[in-house]
Each structure stands twice: as C-alpha cells, then as structure tokens.
Enzyme design. Structure first.
Site, short mmCIF file in Angstrom:
data_model
loop_
_atom_site.label_atom_id
_atom_site.label_comp_id
_atom_site.label_asym_id
_atom_site.label_seq_id
_atom_site.Cartn_x
_atom_site.Cartn_y
_atom_site.Cartn_z
N GLY B 46 0.85 -1.38 -0.13
CA GLY B 46 -0.05 -0.02 0.02
C GLY B 46 0.88 1.24 0.08
O GLY B 46 1.80 1.43 0.96
N CYS B 129 -8.02 0.14 5.01
CA CYS B 129 -6.94 -0.09 5.91
C CYS B 129 -7.21 0.17 7.47
O CYS B 129 -7.55 1.22 7.60
CB CYS B 129 -5.57 0.49 5.43
N ASN B 191 -10.33 -7.07 2.77
CA ASN B 191 -9.20 -6.48 3.75
C ASN B 191 -9.16 -7.11 5.18
O ASN B 191 -10.15 -8.06 5.51
CB ASN B 191 -9.23 -5.03 3.84
N GLY B 216 -5.57 -14.40 7.41
CA GLY B 216 -5.33 -15.96 7.47
C GLY B 216 -6.49 -16.66 7.45
O GLY B 216 -7.55 -16.51 7.25
N GLY B 242 -8.78 -13.53 1.36
CA GLY B 242 -9.13 -13.62 2.88
C GLY B 242 -8.76 -15.04 3.27
O GLY B 242 -9.60 -15.88 3.11
C1 LIG Z 1 1.19 -7.40 6.87
C2 LIG Z 1 0.18 -7.51 6.40
C3 LIG Z 1 0.14 -6.14 5.70
C4 LIG Z 1 -0.97 -5.63 4.64
N1 LIG Z 1 -0.99 -4.38 4.18
C5 LIG Z 1 -1.93 -4.14 3.33
C6 LIG Z 1 -2.08 -2.79 2.44
O1 LIG Z 1 -0.87 -2.18 2.64
N2 LIG Z 1 -3.07 -2.64 1.55
C7 LIG Z 1 -4.07 -3.31 1.67
O2 LIG Z 1 -4.89 -3.06 0.56
N3 LIG Z 1 -4.28 -4.34 2.26
C8 LIG Z 1 -3.19 -4.93 3.33
N4 LIG Z 1 -3.34 -6.16 3.94
C9 LIG Z 1 -4.24 -7.06 3.78
C10 LIG Z 1 -4.09 -8.12 2.76
O3 LIG Z 1 -3.74 -7.72 1.20
C11 LIG Z 1 -5.38 -8.99 2.73
O4 LIG Z 1 -6.49 -8.15 2.31
C12 LIG Z 1 -5.73 -9.70 3.95
O5 LIG Z 1 -4.51 -9.98 4.54
C13 LIG Z 1 -6.60 -10.82 3.68
O6 LIG Z 1 -5.76 -11.80 2.95
P1 LIG Z 1 -4.90 -12.97 3.63
O7 LIG Z 1 -5.84 -13.79 4.65
O8 LIG Z 1 -4.77 -13.86 2.46
O9 LIG Z 1 -3.92 -12.65 4.39
C14 LIG Z 1 -2.22 -6.63 4.72
C15 LIG Z 1 -2.03 -7.63 5.29
C16 LIG Z 1 -1.19 -7.96 6.16
C17 LIG Z 1 -1.09 -9.17 6.84
#
Ligand SMILES: Cc1cc2nc3c(=O)[nH]c(=O)nc-3n(C[C@H](O)[C@H](O)[C@H](O)COP(=O)(O)O)c2cc1C
Ligand SMILES: Cc1cc2nc3c(=O)[nH]c(=O)nc-3n(C[C@H](O)[C@H](O)[C@H](O)COP(=O)(O)OP(=O)(O)OC[C@H]3O[C@@H](n4cnc5c(N)ncnc54)[C@H](O)[C@@H]3O)c2cc1C
Ligand code: FES
Lengths: 258, 303
Positions: B46, B129, B191, B216, B242
């Site tokens: 981001g 966010c 998100n 997660g 997600g």
């Molecule tokens: C450490 C971390 C940083 C993240 N930073 C951003 C970000 O900068 N912009 C954004 O849109 N989502 C951000 N996310 C959200 C992820 O892109 C995603 O939407 C969310 O983690 C769900 O997917 P997952 O369960 O596969 O991780 C972040 C997630 C994590 C864990």
C-alpha cells in the site's frame, strides 16, 4: 546471498539444559550459503507464523545447520516435539550476519541467555581471536560455554545469582576488559536492555559494536515490514526491518528506546 | 497444462493467483525461491503520496489460524515506488497492481495521477486499511465515502480501477454497489477484520497499536460469504481474498464468485503456497476437463 525453503531431515536432537534444545538438520544448500549471525524461520506444526531462530552453527563440509532454542510458548514447544527422522520446514539463511573485518584481532562476543547461540558460529570462525562473555540467570541455564572454549574463545561466565562465575551483569566484565585490554569489535546478542547497556559501554570506550536485534516477524524476508526496529542514519529516524536490514545492526544506528 | 488465464477489466492474468498487498513487498523479496513471473500478478505494498513511517512495533500477533497486523502503511511513497521498484517489477512480473491509500481525497487523487502514465497495469484503491488513524478504512465504511473516493480517482486516472473493500461494515453489498456505480472496474475483498490480543501476564495488548487487522485461514469463511454476497449484488468482476492457503480454498472462493484470488498470510506460513495453489488449480482443471476458470466463477449451487 540467497535463501532456501524446504523440509530438511533432523539428524540430531539433544536437550542441553532446562527447556533448551539443540537440533541439527541436514540442509546442504542453506549450510553452504550461511554466515554467522544469520537466522532461519522454522515452521511450527499447526501454527500460522514461522518461528525465527538463529543459526547456531553450520558446517559447509557436512551440509548441516544447527539450532539451539528455548521452549518459550506453544510454537517452540511444537518444534521441540519433533525428532530425528522427522523433517524440519526451514527457510534459511536469512538476514545479515556479523561482519568481522580480517584486521580485527580481538573480538569480544557478549551473549545473554538464549542470545548466546548465534555467537557460537562466530567463535568457531574467529577461534582465539575471540573472547566470550556469556550471561545466564543461574547455573541451570548455562548453555554452550564449553563449546566456545573448544573453539578457542577465552570464555567468561556471568550469572545473575552468582551461582557460577562472575556475579552480575555482562557489562561489568565487558567494561573492565575494554578498559584494561581493549578490543577491535564487540558483537552482542541478548535481551534489549542488555544490548542497550553494552552499546553504552562500547560507546564510552570508543569500540565499534554490533548488536543482533529481535522482533516479532511475519514473512522473514523483508516483504511485510512488521519486524521494525527504530534506527537512525544521517540524523533521520526510520523503521528498519530486523529480518532483512538486520538482525545484526551497528549499535550506533539503533534507537533502543524507540 | 490447463489454460489458467483470467481477464479483469481488459487486463489478462496468465493465472488467477495474485500476491496480496502488504505481504509481498514490491515483488522483490521471494525471487530466491521462484521468479515473480510464476504469479498471475502482484498487488504492491500500500502506497501513499508521501512516504509513511508506519506504527510503533510490535506490529504482528499470532491468533488461532491467523494473525493480526498493525503495520500502518509504512511505505516509501508513490514516487519512490515508481523510481525504485516499478522498472524491475515491469521486467520480471506479470500484472502489476498499485495499491493506493490516502488520508484525504486529494491524497488519493495525487497518487492516482502520479501513477497514471506509468507501467502500472491496474490501481487497487485501498479504502479499507484498519491501521491508520486518518483515512484508510474511514472511507470504506460508508457508501458516501466509498463513492466519493472512487469517483474522484476514476476522474484522475485512465488505469483500470479495483476498489478494495473492508469487511468491517454491516452490509458490504451496499458499498460494492456504490463503488460500481462510480465507475470501479472491479472490487477486491476482503481486507482485514479489526481484532485485538492481550498478553495476560503484562495486561498489555500484543500490538503497540492496541488493535490490528485479522487475516489468515481464520477469516476464510467470512471472506467466502462476502464474495458470494457481492457476486450477487454487482456485475463487475471480483478478486477474492482472505485466508486462502490451498488450491481447494481457491476453487471455493471462485465458486463463491471470484474471478481471481489474492493470497497474503498463507505466504508467511509457507512461501511456496502460491505456487502450490497454481499447480493444484492446474491439476483440478485437467482432471475435471475445465477449459477456463470462468466456468467455475460463481457456480456455487445455493439452497
Ligand atoms: C502484514 C500485512 C500488511 C498488509 N498491508 C496491506 C496494504 O498495505 N494494503 C491493503 O490493501 N491490504 C493490506 N493487507 C491486507 C491483505 O492484502 C489482505 O487483504 C488480507 O491479509 C486478507 O488476505 P489473507 O488472509 O490471504 O492474508 C495487509 C495484510 C497483512 C497481513
Ligand atoms: C532473529 C531472531 C533470532 C532468534 N534466535 C533464537 C534462538 O536462536 N533461540 C531461541 O530460543 N530463540 C530465538 N529467538 C526468539 C524466538 O523466535 C522466540 O522465542 C519464539 O518465536 C517464541 O515462539 P513461541 O511459539 O514459543 O512463543 P509464543 O509467545 O507463543 O509466540 C507467539 C508469537 O510471537 C512471536 N514471538 C514471541 N517471542 C518472540 C521473540 N522474542 N522474538 C521474535 N518473535 C517472538 C512468535 O514467533 C510467535 O509468532 C530469535 C528471535 C529472532 C527475531
Ligand atoms: S518479517 Fe516481514 S519484513 Fe521482516
């Protein structure tokens, strides 16, 4: 510098003190790439986050990596339940280790508790160019001291309760050594307050100091910026990544109270 | 080899697996294991128009089957991204998605304008966010806020526009409809869900920010439900994410309505997981005689 991620067979496991285990894996590629002070992240079966553990020793000829870790919570406990014959899911070697100039003739290694393991690889490399000052809570927590000796490091032990060796903190013998004989470099790993105190002693004695920092991690390879450590360079404060920019930092660049 | 390609807003992805924003840096961190070109695309960290320092650590805590994070959008700024990371990304990667955040509408516009004439393939508007005090999710929790940012950015760039939705709302379909009406080409969700953990010995929250975003496997069923609801509410393609960690999860997310998927937290558990998902999808298509993944998108048979 490159890292690997695979499942590697555990070839040896030992309990070396209360709640502390030594585990050796056969991992020729990471072993070839490893340097003293680097770390691995180890998958704890059943947990989302891999656990960062320092590389305690590596042997390029045998193709082995050794870890020494303490059971702190559920993840390290799960790892400790694995046995020779099982595979360890390891991402390694990661981060920047200790760089010691060839000209450094006297290097002091200062370790506290579970911060001692990564210094062993350095003692192995430096042999009698190194002096080790190792601090533990009490005699039952002492680990690896004999192995530092074996590699030729002049080794002193400190305990918080005085049950073995010097009674008190590592900073006192360190300060005395720096004043009386001096050193070209100090390399330290341990709890944050200890590192802060060591950095001060080194600054007072005008001796360069490298510290290995800890922080909770996500990816381990620089991608997620969760493992921040406040650092300052050219008067500007910013968050460095312990996993990628560290874990070893120049003590002068670390803002310990950040 | 099955044809894994998917298309969103005219942009072709060689496969539907995209690295999720904030978990994959700017594509530079995992190339020791496999080239960036193995992934369908990467959603970059981001970015904001000015560099941001981020929140005080600790910024991560483990939870049952997941994590909380409170990074707070630490980044080097849009111009730093363009100068420093984009050239390599363009050379080594497939679809490049710039994830853009801001505190004010003007921040979003400035970032979108700066990216407009670059090699970025798509813009993902992060109005979700949970870890920054100003802006971020405050835009994404009302239809008016979401619509106004989408409208302003739509006018500021000709790049295909994805709007990334927050799950921290009562009815996500209303937000989805609002951004569709203002010209979003696609939506991505979810998100992170706002959460908290406390160390019972110190009585301190584990995150210095006190609260953080949950991601997660723990959030997977919530994400599937929201993707399904949105699929039934809008016509634009959906990027589902997600908690996806296996190819089976990816198929499930597509059945719920996703055209492509993103993976984040799973990469922390196993950096090979996106590759395993791509290979698993390939085998699944071969075994079931599926010619195109569009055959499964939205094909859940609800009761
Ligand atoms: C450490 C971390 C940083 C993240 N930073 C951003 C970000 O900068 N912009 C954004 O849109 N989502 C951000 N996310 C959200 C992820 O892109 C995603 O939407 C969310 O983690 C769900 O997917 P997952 O369960 O596969 O991780 C972040 C997630 C994590 C864990
Ligand atoms: C670069 C580095 C090298 C390390 N080397 C060693 C070593 O050689 N031997 C050793 O015993 N320990 C070492 N540690 C500390 C070790 O990572 C933690 O003790 C371990 O992660 C705790 O996990 P747990 O599941 O037992 O504890 P839990 O408290 O259940 O863990 C919960 C979460 O917090 C994280 N966490 C908790 N304490 C720490 C900590 N001190 N540092 C980083 N993350 C933490 C865990 O990784 C996990 O994600 C090192 C840490 C770092 C950052
Ligand atoms: S743990 Fe992800 S950047 Fe350090």
């Amino acid at each position: 510098m490159s890292y690997y991620c695979d499942r590697y067979p555990i070839i040896e496991k030992k309990s070396i003190s209360k709640d502390t285990f030594s585990m050796t894996i056969y991992a020729p590629e990471p072993a070839k790439a490893a340097h003293a002070g680097q770390f691995a992240t180890i998958s704890a079966p059943g947990f989302t986050l891999r656990r960062p553990i320092s590389i305690c020793e590596f042997s390029r000829s045998k193709g082995t990596l050794r870890f020494v870790f303490e059971v702190r919570g559920k993840g390290t406990e799960a790892i400790s339940l694995l046995n020779p014959g099982d595979n360890l899911d390891v991402l390694a070697p990661l981060g920047n280790g200790f760089t010691v100039p060839d000209t450094a003739r006297r290097v002091i290694l200062v370790g506290g508790g579970i911060g001692v393991p990564p210094l062993l690889a350095l003692a192995k490399k430096l042999g009698d160019r190194s002096t080790a000052i190792l601090g533990f809570r009490d005699y039952s927590r002492i680990i690896l001291a004999d192995e530092f000796e074996k590699y030729g490091a002049n080794t002193a032990i400190c305990t918080d309760d005085g049950s073995v060796g010097y009674h008190g903190l590592v900073t006192e013998p360190l300060s005395n050594t720096l004043k009386n004989v001096g050193a070209d470099l100090v390399c330290a790993c341990g709890p944050m307050p200890m590192l802060n105190a060591i950095a001060k002693v080194c600054a007072e004695n005008d001796v360069p100091c490298k510290v290995s920092m800890e922080q909770r991690m996500g990816c381990g390879v620089g991608a997620c910026v969760v493992c921040s450590c406040l650092t300052v360079r050219n008067g500007q404060e910013y968050y460095s990544r312990v996993c990628k920019d560290g874990p070893v930092f120049d003590a002068k660049e670390v803002k310990f109270n950040g | 080899m099955a044809d894994l390609s998917v298309k969103i807003a005219g942009v072709e992805f060689p496969n539907p697996v995209i690295a999720a924003s904030g978990t994959y840096g700017n594509g530079e961190c995992f190339t020791d294991l496999y080239p960036l070109s193995r992934l369908g695309g990467v959603s970059c960290k981001g970015m904001t128009i000015e560099p941001k320092m981020g929140n005080i650590p600790p910024r991560i805590a483990e939870t049952p089957s997941g994590i909380l994070n409170s990074v707070g959008l630490q980044n080097i700024g849009v111009h730093g991204f363009i100068d420093y990371y984009l050239p390599t990304l363009k050379e080594e990667g497939n679809v490049i998605i710039a994830n853009v955040a801001g505190a004010t509408i003007d921040d979003y516009i400035a970032a979108a304008e700066a990216l407009d004439n670059t090699d970025v393939d798509m813009i993902e508007l992060n109005i979700s966010c949970p870890n920054v005090k100003a802006g971020g999710a405050t835009w994404g929790v009302t239809c008016e806020g979401a619509a106004s940012v989408t409208k302003a950015v739509r006018a500021a760039t000709s790049k295909p526009l994805i709007v990334k939705l927050t799950p921290n709302v009562t009815n996500i379909t209303e937000i989805a409809k609002a951004v569709e009406a203002e010209g979003a080409d696609s939506i991505s969700l979810i998100n992170t869900l706002l959460g908290m953990r406390i160390d019972i010995r110190t009585k301190r929250p584990i995150l210095h920010n006190n609260v953080g975003g949950l991601s997660g496997p723990a959030v997977f069923p919530v994400a599937v439900r929201m993707v399904w609801q949105c699929y039934n509410a809008v016509k634009i393609p959906i990027i589902g994410m997600g908690g996806i960690s296996t190819w089976e999860d990816a198929v499930e997310m597509m059945l719920a309505g996703a055209t492509a998927i993103q993976m984040g937290t799973a990469i922390f558990t196993d950096p090979w997981s996106p590759i395993k998902v791509i290979e698993g999808l390939n085998d699944y298509m071969d075994k079931n005689g599926i010619k195109s993944l569009s055959e499964i998108t939205g094909q859940v048979k609800p009761y």
